[in-house]
Design an enzyme around this catalytic site. Sequence first.
Site, short mmCIF file in Angstrom:
data_model
loop_
_atom_site.label_atom_id
_atom_site.label_comp_id
_atom_site.label_asym_id
_atom_site.label_seq_id
_atom_site.Cartn_x
_atom_site.Cartn_y
_atom_site.Cartn_z
N ARG A 161 9.68 -12.71 3.51
CA ARG A 161 10.81 -13.27 2.75
C ARG A 161 10.67 -12.98 1.26
O ARG A 161 11.66 -13.08 0.53
CB ARG A 161 10.93 -14.77 2.99
CG ARG A 161 11.66 -15.10 4.30
CD ARG A 161 11.96 -16.58 4.44
NE ARG A 161 10.74 -17.37 4.60
CZ ARG A 161 10.11 -17.55 5.77
NH1 ARG A 161 10.60 -17.02 6.86
NH2 ARG A 161 9.01 -18.26 5.84
N ASP A 168 -9.79 4.53 1.66
CA ASP A 168 -11.23 4.81 1.77
C ASP A 168 -11.91 4.00 2.86
O ASP A 168 -13.13 4.05 3.02
CB ASP A 168 -11.92 4.54 0.42
CG ASP A 168 -11.85 3.08 0.00
OD1 ASP A 168 -11.03 2.33 0.59
OD2 ASP A 168 -12.59 2.68 -0.92
N GLY A 169 -11.11 3.21 3.61
CA GLY A 169 -11.71 2.38 4.65
C GLY A 169 -12.21 1.05 4.13
O GLY A 169 -12.68 0.22 4.90
N ASP A 191 -9.71 6.27 -6.91
CA ASP A 191 -10.08 5.14 -7.78
C ASP A 191 -11.61 5.11 -7.94
O ASP A 191 -12.21 4.03 -8.07
CB ASP A 191 -9.56 3.81 -7.22
CG ASP A 191 -9.54 2.70 -8.27
OD1 ASP A 191 -9.77 2.97 -9.46
OD2 ASP A 191 -9.31 1.53 -7.88
ZN LIG Z 1 -8.55 1.94 -11.08
#
Ligand SMILES: [Zn+2]
Length: 379
Positions: free
Chosen positions: A222, A243-244, A269
């Site tokens: 919602r 990446d798991g 990242d």
């Molecule tokens: Zn970052």
Amino acid sequence: MLLLAGGRVVTPGGVLHPGWIRLAGPLIDAVGSGAPDAQLPAVDLHGQWVLPGFVDAHVHGGGGASFTEGTSDQARQAAAFHHGRGSTTILASLVTAPLADLEARAGLLAGLADDGVLAGLHLEGPFLSPVRRGAQDPRHMIAPDVAVFERLHAAARGHLRVITVAPELPGALPVIRAATRAGVTVAVGHTDATAEVAMAAIDAGATHATHLFNGMRPLHHREPGAVGALLDRDEVTCELIADGVHVDDIVVRLTARAAGPGRLVLVSDAMAAAGMPDGSYQLGPQRVTVAGGVARLVDDSASIAGSTATLADVARHALAAGLPVPDVAAAASTTPARVLGLAGRTGALSPGLAADLLVCDDDFRPRAVMRHGEWLAQP
Ligand SMILES: [Zn+2]
């Protein structure tokens, strides 16, 4: 001229098997299937995969070195770490820090971008929400401010490519408009925004999502939040740290289906600990412990502090989760290249583009990497 032949060559039009690639210096000259022109001596790829060099739009460091702190040489070391593992094009991502530090880092990294080591900079801060701070330091988060944006933009000397903004903060919409006008891609991220607020950010010019799901209000049926709005809008590309660790594989598949390969952007990242053993590391001003390959804040072990993966690791994980090879090539290379405005230079195995590629074995582990027509040293 150099010819690579006998590979499974992943092109935007499909997989050529066997396929060949003819290289002319730093560029791809031609790509084809079947038996190549026999005039040239060929490197036999023995059926290995050839993928376009990966384009990682979200990287904080790797190989024990970092973009968020340390010397220029250490930043070069972090870039070389990723280049050698298949990410032939990378942005350097900074995290929230005191403004003077961000300006200094942007200036230092702009030097690496001038030299072609980096494709540019990504500012992941300081205009972020403390409510969804993840591993970032809330003490240095500030409300979006056009004058501050302009200072940081100037410090990066034309190399600022992406800025992450939490659109619910006061002053966010003017910053989104100013950044968009300046040609900087605005990403929505580290945000507690509702879907309505995220929609307004997209209307103001935001076209990208910083690691969808992570650092965002969860998708609720919602109140779909920023996740729902960003996935819903066709003009938005969505980063995913597949990446798991950061998202479940079901979410990887759902997001890939909802976004399609033209809007999915796989990112690492990665922080300094990528490619390194467990231990103590730094992410900007924050102290991080890596255990079992998972990076967490020392002061708040519930917060994952970036990944220890390369984009090749993420791509391999996405394949294992069930994504098709051509879609992974698009999401790890073609689509991010387009997001960064580099589609005319790299991001596909197509004539006229840079000879940026990786050769992978059957398990999609990189066995050789070429950047701008030159083989890079292998780990
Ligand atoms: Zn970052």
